[in-house]
Enzyme design. Structure first.
Site, PDB file in Angstrom:
ATOM      1  CE  LYS A  35      -0.678   0.261   5.016  1.00 44.38           C
ATOM      2  NZ  LYS A  35       0.133   1.482   5.175  1.00 44.38           N
ATOM      3  CB  THR A  36       3.935   2.293   1.842  1.00 46.51           C
ATOM      4  OG1 THR A  36       3.339   2.016   3.108  1.00 46.51           O
ATOM      5  CG2 THR A  36       4.767   3.550   1.948  1.00 46.51           C
ATOM      6  CG  ASP A 220      -0.844   4.894   4.683  1.00 43.98           C
ATOM      7  OD1 ASP A 220      -1.526   3.908   4.326  1.00 43.98           O
ATOM      8  OD2 ASP A 220       0.331   4.798   5.084  1.00 43.98           O
ATOM      9  CD  GLU A 221      -2.121   1.911   8.096  1.00 41.74           C
ATOM     10  OE1 GLU A 221      -3.178   1.250   8.076  1.00 41.74           O
ATOM     11  OE2 GLU A 221      -1.005   1.376   8.144  1.00 41.74           O
ATOM     12  CD  GLN A 251      -3.682  -5.056   7.777  1.00 44.20           C
ATOM     13  OE1 GLN A 251      -2.713  -5.012   8.525  1.00 44.20           O
ATOM     14  NE2 GLN A 251      -3.572  -4.878   6.473  1.00 44.20           N
ATOM     15  NE  ARG A 603       0.895  -7.888  10.932  1.00 37.14           N
ATOM     16  CZ  ARG A 603       0.728  -7.084   9.897  1.00 37.14           C
ATOM     17  NH1 ARG A 603       1.614  -6.150   9.648  1.00 37.14           N
ATOM     18  NH2 ARG A 603      -0.304  -7.227   9.078  1.00 37.14           N
TER      19      ARG A 603
END
Length: 721
Positions: A35-36, A220-221, A251, A603
């Site tokens: 995503k980044t 973002d997020e 998330q 993770r």
């Protein structure tokens, strides 16, 4: 320009998102899907291909570290600086806005940001001033109430007490707190966002200016936005703005602090014609780990839906370990870690995740006993450390004498003979005369205090005036260095011999280094010291100052979001602990817990262990739990169950079946959970055991005598059917 360099490293879905036309776009980005990368390349695409000026972009991230990384990656991709790009956290951007338009926002030009700790101190002082019992009206609960209202965009006058006396008092305290902040020119974190929203809402000309400037909004997020952040974004976008938001409804794990996952669903309603792009290819984890994560999260009903996949390896099975208790669990984790390290792997490539901070105790003890270095991630952060806050308080008081919070913190630190009674006299004067503690100190030293107390107060005031005078012409680094020494802080900690005092002095010197490396925004026309103090306040709650070390990482699952490790342990996977007891009966709460489990699973890059204990002592109580329902949601084909080696027979609560492992060398008939009778202590239940043969001991919880450790060879326990 040849656009290939911007797109060549992207997969098809990423490329679709980056090159989306100028219309509202919602990118659903699964864990580890890049995503980044998409946000960075989108910014570069808009600047280099679509011809958008960097001044026309506004990018919002959720940490200052992420903002700095994004800016660096955009500049690297473009091969040019983007100094005029507004990129930062919601709080950071709101702060920049308020500094530029302080008059319109109804703030003093030199307003001070207070962090969460300072806010709590202010509330405690408010309660003392109003002579309100802080055991009845708990400061942290008041703090939560105030921040929750601000996060919803609500001032005290907007709230209805619903004829509830407790709510009425909370609203009254909120109003009194606002008055205190207004008088001192103080702005807390929640106020930054609310005041910035009100600035645009109430000043149409300013809003129109920023709407013209920032047509392209990158966020973002997005799943972590709260009500006021989303309202701020919608207000800025208006009907002409082009928001490009990236998030993952699977998330969203911060509901407890105001985040609303439903913003992802609402986005398409609030911005008609939204283009939706899903990023489902994962570049982090093995196929087995992703399949397990997909299976777990599929049990949530309220989600947009996606399915993570990888072109990488199938990977190892997920290993599930059923421990007898938390010590057995910790021993298994440390033994596995020891094997991992002996195979040549880095300790820092392994993480142990847990639902509650309290779980770390047993794990830490086992790691210490095994000699494995570890680090508790998310511990006390640099700008939150007491000695750093002491130094910052001196600096704030030099810049702004009427800062009551800073005055109270350092008026007697280091100790200078100004006791609680003297401080209370100054508080009373300030309250009665509606003035700051600094002004009250001058007045009471002249009229009310006895000679010794008055002299001590006057010496303190002379110290502050002297520090301000002596540092006026110095650069920021030299100013900070002078203050930590001339205030007496360094000498104060040096007198306290020991490792902690050395660490505190090192931290103070690190503050000087922070000042040296600090680069104020040239566009902000405020003194360097004010800019640095604002930076420190905004950074409190982010990152850690400790240098990287090769240590096993211990952290809560909430802290693990955004991180990844080759080896991961999900520990304490028991119903009541994870999912948490208070969430099990709440459908929304249970779905959030499941999202947290999904975050934990994803993770792991290569190896994932899931552990649970049949009996766990936590918060001083013994709990007997069933395995987490989330384990049962992982299909059998992705799991390998590991049988523990034990010295006493015990029941094994494996999902779907029961089995018993016999003890080697244990007393006949003795097993964990067995009811026994003792001649002195009466009836009880065996909870734990250790050792073998003549040294074997058992832990028994007795109905009347409490918990006892007994040596089996002397206890003469009788089994009770």
């Amino acid at each position: 320009m040849d656009v290939t360099p911007i797109l060549e490293s992207l997969n098809a879905a990423q490329r679709e998102a980056v090159t989306a036309p100028a219309e509202p776009t919602l990118v659903i980005a699964g864990a580890g899907s890049g995503k980044t990368r998409v946000l960075v390349h989108r910014a570069a695409w808009l600047i280099d291909v679509e011809g958008v000026s960097p001044q026309g972009l506004l990018a919002v991230t959720f940490t200052n570290k992420a903002a700095a990384e994004m800016r660096g990656r955009i500049e690297s991709l473009l091969g040019m600086p983007v100094n005029h790009l507004w990129i930062g956290t919601f709080h950071g951007l709101a702060h920049r806005l308020l500094r530029r338009h302080w008059r319109e926002a109804g703030l003093p030009q030199n307003f001070q940001i207070i962090d969460s700790d300072d806010q709590l101190r202010l509330i405690k002082r408010l309660l003392r001033g109003l002579e309100i019992d802080d055991s009845r009206w708990v400061p942290r609960e008041i703090q939560y109430f105030i921040n929750a209202q601000k996060d919803e965009g609500l001032r005290p006058q907007h709230l209805d007490d619903d004829r509830d006396p407790e709510r009425r008092q909370m609203i009254s305290l909120y109003a009194a707190y606002e008055e205190l902040c207004e008088r001192g020119g103080l702005v807390d974190f929640a106020e930054l966002l609310l005041r910035a929203h009100e600035l645009w809402r109430d000043h149409a000309d300013l809003l129109a200016h920023y709407r013209r400037r920032f047509r392209h909004l990158l966020v973002d997020e997005f799943q972590d936005t709260n009500a006021i952040q989303y309202a701020w974004l919608r207000l800025l976008a208006g009907s002409e703005g082009i928001p490009f938001v990236v998030g993952d409804d699977d998330q969203s794990i911060y509901r407890w602090r105001g985040a609303r996952v439903e913003h992802i669903q609402r986005f398409q309603q609030d911005f008609p014609g939204t283009r939706v792009v899903k990023l489902e290819q994962n570049y982090r984890s093995t196929a087995t780990i992703l399949n397990a994560a997909n299976a777990v999260i599929a049990n949530n009903d309220s989600r947009m839906g996606k399915n993570l996949w990888t072109a990488g390896a199938e990977g190892e099975l997920i290993r599930v370990y059923a421990a007898y208790n938390e010590r057995d669990e910790a021993d298994f984790v440390t033994a596995t870690l020891r094997d991992w390290i002996e195979q040549g792997n880095l300790r820092a490539d392994a993480a142990v995740l847990y639902r509650s901070n309290a779980q770390s105790r047993a794990l830490e003890e086992a790691l210490v006993n095994t000699g494995i270095p570890y680090r508790v991630y998310g511990g006390l952060r640099f700008f939150e450390r007491a000695e750093i806050k002491d130094a910052l308080a001196y600096l704030r008081l030099i810049a702004h004498r009427d800062d009551d919070t800073s005055f109270e913190r350092v008026v007697n630190r280091p100790t200078r003979g100004i006791g609680a009674r003297t401080v209370e006299a100054m508080r009373n004067y300030a309250r009665a005369n509606g003035c700051s503690l600094w002004r009250a100190a001058a007045a009471t030293a002249s009229d009310e205090l006895n000679g010794r107390a008055a002299n001590a107060v006057l010496r303190f005031m002379q110290l502050i005036e002297g520090l301000a005078r002596d540092t006026a012409g110095l650069d920021l680094e030299a100013r900070v260095d002078h203050v930590i020494h001339a205030s007496g802080l360094v000498d104060f900690f040096r007198k306290d011999k020991g490792e902690k005092s050395e660490t505190r002095i090192e931290n103070l010197l690190e503050l000087v280094s922070a000042a040296k490396s600090f680069e104020p925004d040239p566009a902000e026309e405020i003194p360097a010291l004010d800019a640095f103090l604002a930076h420190a306040a905004l950074e409190a709650g982010e990152g850690q100052a400790d240098a990287w070390e090769d240590c096993v990482q211990l952290m809560t699952m909430h802290s693990a979001k955004g991180l990844e490790f080759p080896l991961v342990f999900l520990s304490g996977m028991e119903d009541g602990l994870f999912p948490h007891q208070r969430s099990i009966a709440d459908p929304h709460g249970l779905e959030e817990e499941r999202r947290l489990c999904y975050v934990g699973i994803t993770r792991a890059k290569q190896k994932l262990y899931v552990t649970y204990a049949e009996q766990r002592r936590l918060h001083g109580m013994d709990n007997f739990s069933q395995p987490s329902r989330f384990i049962a949601e992982i299909p059998d084909e992705y799991i390998e169950e590991i049988r523990p080696r034990v010295q006493v027979s015990r029941p094994m609560h494996v999902p779907g079946r029961r089995s018993t492992m016999a003890a080697s060398g244990a007393e006949p008939g003795i097993r964990l959970g067995q009811r026994v009778r003792h001649g002195k202590f009466g009836d009880g239940v065996i909870l734990n055991c250790e050792g073998q043969g003549a040294h074997a001991r058992v832990e028994v919880v007795f109905e009347t005598a409490g918990t006892k450790w007994l040596v089996l060879s002397y206890a003469n326990l009788e089994t009770v059917p």
